[in-house]
Motif scaffolding. Structure first.
Motif, short mmCIF file in Angstrom:
data_model
loop_
_atom_site.label_atom_id
_atom_site.label_comp_id
_atom_site.label_asym_id
_atom_site.label_seq_id
_atom_site.Cartn_x
_atom_site.Cartn_y
_atom_site.Cartn_z
N GLY A 1 0.82 -1.20 0.00
CA GLY A 1 0.00 0.00 0.00
C GLY A 1 0.86 1.25 0.00
O GLY A 1 1.98 1.25 0.53
N VAL A 2 0.34 2.32 -0.61
CA VAL A 2 0.99 3.62 -0.61
C VAL A 2 -0.03 4.65 -0.16
O VAL A 2 -1.17 4.67 -0.65
N LEU A 3 0.36 5.50 0.78
CA LEU A 3 -0.53 6.50 1.37
C LEU A 3 0.11 7.87 1.26
O LEU A 3 1.25 8.07 1.68
N LEU A 4 -0.64 8.84 0.69
CA LEU A 4 -0.18 10.23 0.62
C LEU A 4 -0.77 11.01 1.77
O LEU A 4 -1.97 10.95 2.04
N MET A 5 0.08 11.79 2.46
CA MET A 5 -0.35 12.65 3.54
C MET A 5 -0.20 14.11 3.11
O MET A 5 0.63 14.45 2.27
N ALA A 6 -1.02 14.99 3.71
CA ALA A 6 -0.97 16.40 3.35
C ALA A 6 0.35 17.06 3.71
O ALA A 6 0.69 18.12 3.17
N THR A 7 1.11 16.46 4.60
CA THR A 7 2.42 16.98 4.97
C THR A 7 3.48 16.70 3.91
O THR A 7 4.62 17.17 4.03
N GLY A 8 3.15 15.91 2.88
CA GLY A 8 4.11 15.50 1.89
C GLY A 8 4.71 14.14 2.15
O GLY A 8 5.48 13.64 1.32
N GLN A 9 4.39 13.53 3.27
CA GLN A 9 4.88 12.19 3.57
C GLN A 9 4.27 11.17 2.62
O GLN A 9 3.09 11.25 2.26
N VAL A 10 5.08 10.19 2.24
CA VAL A 10 4.60 9.03 1.51
C VAL A 10 4.83 7.82 2.41
O VAL A 10 5.97 7.44 2.67
N LEU A 11 3.74 7.25 2.90
CA LEU A 11 3.82 6.09 3.78
C LEU A 11 3.56 4.82 2.99
O LEU A 11 2.81 4.82 2.02
N GLU A 12 4.19 3.74 3.44
CA GLU A 12 4.06 2.47 2.74
C GLU A 12 3.68 1.37 3.71
O GLU A 12 4.00 1.41 4.89
N SER A 13 2.98 0.39 3.16
CA SER A 13 2.62 -0.81 3.92
C SER A 13 2.96 -2.03 3.08
O SER A 13 2.77 -2.02 1.86
N THR A 14 3.46 -3.07 3.73
CA THR A 14 3.73 -4.33 3.05
C THR A 14 2.87 -5.46 3.61
O THR A 14 3.07 -6.61 3.24
N ASP A 15 1.92 -5.11 4.48
CA ASP A 15 1.05 -6.12 5.08
C ASP A 15 -0.42 -5.77 4.90
O ASP A 15 -1.23 -5.92 5.82
N ALA A 16 -0.76 -5.30 3.71
CA ALA A 16 -2.15 -5.00 3.33
C ALA A 16 -2.79 -3.93 4.19
O ALA A 16 -3.99 -3.92 4.40
N GLY A 17 -1.97 -3.01 4.70
CA GLY A 17 -2.48 -1.88 5.43
C GLY A 17 -2.54 -2.01 6.93
O GLY A 17 -3.01 -1.09 7.62
N ASP A 18 -2.06 -3.13 7.48
CA ASP A 18 -2.08 -3.28 8.94
C ASP A 18 -1.13 -2.31 9.62
O ASP A 18 -1.44 -1.77 10.68
N THR A 19 0.04 -2.09 9.03
CA THR A 19 1.01 -1.15 9.57
C THR A 19 1.53 -0.27 8.44
O THR A 19 1.61 -0.69 7.28
N TRP A 20 1.90 0.98 8.81
CA TRP A 20 2.40 1.95 7.84
C TRP A 20 3.67 2.60 8.36
O TRP A 20 3.79 2.86 9.55
N SER A 21 4.61 2.86 7.46
CA SER A 21 5.85 3.50 7.85
C SER A 21 6.37 4.33 6.68
O SER A 21 6.02 4.10 5.52
N GLU A 22 7.23 5.29 6.99
CA GLU A 22 7.86 6.12 5.98
C GLU A 22 9.25 5.59 5.71
O GLU A 22 10.13 5.67 6.57
N ALA A 23 9.44 5.01 4.53
CA ALA A 23 10.74 4.45 4.17
C ALA A 23 11.55 5.49 3.42
O ALA A 23 11.08 6.06 2.44
N HIS A 24 12.77 5.72 3.86
CA HIS A 24 13.70 6.64 3.20
C HIS A 24 13.01 7.97 2.90
O HIS A 24 12.77 8.31 1.74
N PRO A 25 12.66 8.75 3.92
CA PRO A 25 11.86 9.95 3.71
C PRO A 25 12.47 10.96 2.75
O PRO A 25 11.75 11.61 2.00
N ALA A 26 13.78 11.08 2.73
CA ALA A 26 14.39 12.06 1.83
C ALA A 26 14.18 11.68 0.37
O ALA A 26 14.04 12.53 -0.50
N GLU A 27 14.12 10.39 0.10
CA GLU A 27 13.99 9.92 -1.28
C GLU A 27 12.54 9.92 -1.75
O GLU A 27 12.27 10.19 -2.92
#
Length: 207
Positions: free
Chosen positions: A145-171
């Motif tokens: 999963g990929v989630l866009l936040m209004a702050t500009g963060q791009v969050l990702e999930s690899t477990d169908a949305g159970d958990t979300w994290s920001e991987a390599h925020p600068a990139e």
């Protein structure tokens, strides 16, 4: 309508002098040749930003703030549901009035709202917040999963949305404080994610 190509639903944009001030939903049963207003949506200036068809005639619609054409002011009316393919509608008990996008997977319904990403496992009857903050758009490809936040963060999930994290925020970060008119989607094969940002362009990321 995935089950009937002649049946269409159209959400109006109820903001600004050039938009529809009624903020309602319209339906067509002849592939768009004629339209009628669906019943059950109150007269308002909200925008029907997102419509989601589910099985068994269930449809959900999310309404977003619409005080001006940029959608940066005003207030929506939350989520409405239909049990008859969009002919009649009733309010759904949803925690926030501003709903930017609704996305369905095989197991769940996801809603991006002004205070977070919500999940429902009972076709929208009850909701639980999964991630806090102003969520704009979410997309899934399999368990990713990929989630866009209004702050500009791009969050990702690899477990169908159970958990979300920001991987390599600068990139993978996007411009801060994005306009709410933003969307993310996967390419058909899942090898690319695309993000469209109002007044800021199109971004992509490879997987």
């Amino acid at each position: 309508d995935p089950t009937d190509g002649e049946h269409l639903l159209l959400g109006s944009v109820g903001s600004g002098e050039q938009a529809d001030s009624s903020g309602t939903l319209y339906q067509s049963f002849d592939a768009g040749s004629s339209w009628t207003a669906a019943t059950g949506i109150p007269q308002n200036t909200s925008s029907a930003h997102t419509i989601l068809f589910r099985d068994g005639g269930r449809v959900l619609a999310g309404f977003y703030k619409a005080g001006d054409m940029s959608h940066l002011s005003g207030e929506g009316i939350g989520v409405y549901g239909s049990a008859d393919n969009g002919a009649t509608w009733a309010s759904v008990d949803f925690p926030h009035p501003d709903v930017q996008s609704l996305v369905g997977t095989d197991e769940s319904v996801w809603a991006c709202a002004g205070d977070g990403l919500y999940r429902s496992d009972d076709e929208g009857s009850t909701w639980s917040i999964v991630h806090g903050g102003n969520a704009l758009s979410v997309a899934f490809y399999g368990d990713r999963g990929v989630l866009l936040m209004a702050t500009g963060q791009v969050l990702e999930s690899t477990d169908a949305g159970d958990t979300w994290s920001e991987a390599h925020p600068a990139e993978h970060s996007l411009p801060e404080e994005m306009n709410p008119l933003a969307q993310v989607a996967f390419s058909p094969g899942g090898e690319m994610a695309w993000a469209t940002l109002y007044n800021l362009g199109i971004y992509r990321r490879s997987y």
